[in-house]
Enzyme design. Sequence first.
Site, PDB file in Angstrom:
ATOM      1  N   ARG A 104      55.743   1.360 -67.004  1.00 20.63           N
ATOM      2  CA  ARG A 104      56.890   1.485 -66.105  1.00 20.63           C
ATOM      3  C   ARG A 104      58.230   1.574 -66.838  1.00 20.63           C
ATOM      4  O   ARG A 104      59.101   2.336 -66.415  1.00 20.63           O
ATOM      5  CB  ARG A 104      56.892   0.342 -65.092  1.00 20.63           C
ATOM      6  N   SER A 151      52.111   3.975 -72.558  1.00 19.32           N
ATOM      7  CA  SER A 151      50.794   3.684 -71.991  1.00 19.32           C
ATOM      8  C   SER A 151      50.300   4.850 -71.135  1.00 19.32           C
ATOM      9  O   SER A 151      51.092   5.569 -70.515  1.00 19.32           O
ATOM     10  CB  SER A 151      50.884   2.416 -71.133  1.00 19.32           C
ATOM     11  N   TYR A 200      36.238   2.315 -63.928  1.00 21.61           N
ATOM     12  CA  TYR A 200      35.731   3.681 -64.011  1.00 21.61           C
ATOM     13  C   TYR A 200      34.318   3.656 -64.617  1.00 21.61           C
ATOM     14  O   TYR A 200      33.754   2.581 -64.854  1.00 21.61           O
ATOM     15  CB  TYR A 200      36.710   4.557 -64.786  1.00 21.61           C
TER      16      TYR A 200
END
Length: 778
Positions: free
Chosen positions: A727, A424, A585
């Site tokens: 992660r 990712s 964003y």
Amino acid sequence: MPAPEATRSPDAATAPHRGPSSVRRIAVIGGGPGGLYAAALLKRLDPDRTVTVFERNAQDDTFGFGVVLSDETLGSIEHADPEVYRAVSREFVRWDTIDIVHRGRTHTSGGHGFAALGRRRLLEILHERCAGLGVDLRFRAPAPPAAELAAHHDLVIAADGVHSATRAAHADSFGPGVTEHRNRYIWLAADFALDAFRFEIAETPYGVMQLHGYPYAADASTVIVEMREEVWRAAGLDTCDPAESTARCAKFFTEALDGRPLRGNRSSWLAFRTVTNSRWSHGNTVLIGDAAHTAHFSIGSGTKLAVEDALALAACVGEQPDLPAALAAYEAERRPVVASTQRAAAASLRWFEELAGYVDQPPRRFAFNLLTRSRRVTHDNLRLRDASFTAAVEEEFGCPPGTPPMFTPLRLRGLELRNRVVVSPMDMYSAVDGMPADFHLVHLGARALGGAGLTMTEMVCVSPEGRITPGCTGLWNDEQAAAWRRITDFVHASAPGAAIGVQLGHSGRKGSTKLMWEGIDQPLESGNWPLTAASPLPYEPGVSQVPAELDRTGLDTVREQFVAAARRAAASGFDLLELHCAHGYLLSGFLSPLTNRRTDAYGGASAGRLRFPLEVFDAVREVWPRGRPMTVRISATDWAEGGTDAEDAVTIARAFADHGADAIDVSTGQVVADERPEYGRSYQTPYADRIRNTVDVPVIAVGAISSWDDVNSLLLAGRADLCALARPHLFDPHWTLHAAADQGYTGPGAPWPLPYGAGSRPPPTGRTDGPKPRLTLG
């Protein structure tokens, strides 16, 4: 369908033990299984206690029919009260198969292990146990208010159910939250025993209905009929009396019932309510069971949770020095277990609410999807339970022989990904003037070498003023493009078959901030640059810089910045381009009604809010090489009232798919600072699932997907086409290769780089076991 849950087996309940001397008089409000079992255990712990149960109904009144308990719960009951365990065990009906009936086909999965008995019989057993121990059982006796009881008792246990008057009376202290859901359901029974846990889907002229059924006695089964409220109304069931509803339900599911009737027991149509509380105790009053929490019946957890609450409460009262410590320990012990169960129940509930979106799935995929809906049952443990069923699902999915689903290739346009794992996008905040350097080469190169089918860059900014922080990378000049080319060349040369993608974005109102570890989303103390956005709204009012609203010239400029960056990305050798329309964003700011307050053609309803992101997408797609795929990342919910929700996400995804997006990368949130996410394992995947099965576009699922078992499960159930993990790849750059090794897979979906071949098996460790004895002398 119940799911195993680790439960406590309190030593404190194995023998008489007084516990706090102050807990002498106990009142229990509600004579359901949880209240009765708490009364029995507390009296057994200290026979000198006075324990009174107030039950407003008669002794032989009961609602519902059968209850299901897990082996773990039964083990705890056996440890705490063998007499109750023996009585309950004699009544149990056991089975281990699940039948899923869909479009005339029955798919059977075995190895699941269920045990059920009649609710009335369970109550009789608990009545007998309480009476034998000397508990004062008061039937047809509505309890006095909890506050009144609390003044004359040392402990008040509120086991008064989902409509708890105690919880309502002390709402300021308990902090309850009650969410009513959109399906309607009714509890009924059939006078014969089903031979499996049965899920049957009926596609009627009114819409999709479902039956949940299971045996609870040698001659009886519980039957729950459930459907969306609009289906319930279309079928006219909202105007039927109970007898007519029962008869019509039997006709809808005549095959499952073999033409036999259903019966009710004060049965009525209900909408499920999820109950939560910020606190479970108030003074000397404590909530247990449905008064404290509810979990949808489709995972069979209501009675189970109530009984486990009773076990934990009794044990904590026996162990702790005083009542406040006991109530705190009870809540600390039970709350994580309940939260986990409620997350699983919520996933199961949502699955049945969205059932109409799944009925067109291939038959075995549909069955697998249903079985794994709560995320408690996964591909790996289903394979252990029923290997032949799982193998049939894998074959229908298209897995080559011996290939786990995650290592099945996927084609997007002219790009074939060797497996379904995506690294990712993760912002590294390690660039200078937008230039990717050695850190990025090592970071991205290591993960590509680690076996992922697709490695994504962080958000690469299309202009200096489009950066989030001074450490963000860019593609606004040719020097940056050359630096990126160095990285893509390395990936293609050193990790043959691996793909690398670029994510293009503009920070919008979330720019000009410190590096993450210096203060996430906090404005720079100096060197700030001006911000632009859909509307002049700061991200954090009073903290963040106020952006300027983009005018016509600004819109055109930003669009051309994306186009120029896309051209450079193509020249840099990227295999895939993703347009970042998520996380608040710039382009995401146009999509959300919370951040787009424009009154021109680029605001207002969803079509207006989509206009500029689609213009950018079309312009980028025009210059991006035709054979290379282009994806879009969206925030499928803002996790905030009035913001983007799941319905909006489907509209947004469909719009991008109609404009040529090859896949939708489905993330959530980070759009407004006051969001309230529902974190948990794979917590964002239901949004990907809904888009995939509504829009018919490939999706990339993200969000706390941490195990290869989760990846296989999501893919095989048809909830996602690719899974992006962040992660786990920071923890282990070779996560994908290690996942292959863990599954014994050595095929083309996860080739080890030749220099790393010796590491494809765990290294040997020192011997820790001694020689076994050869001779024993008496």
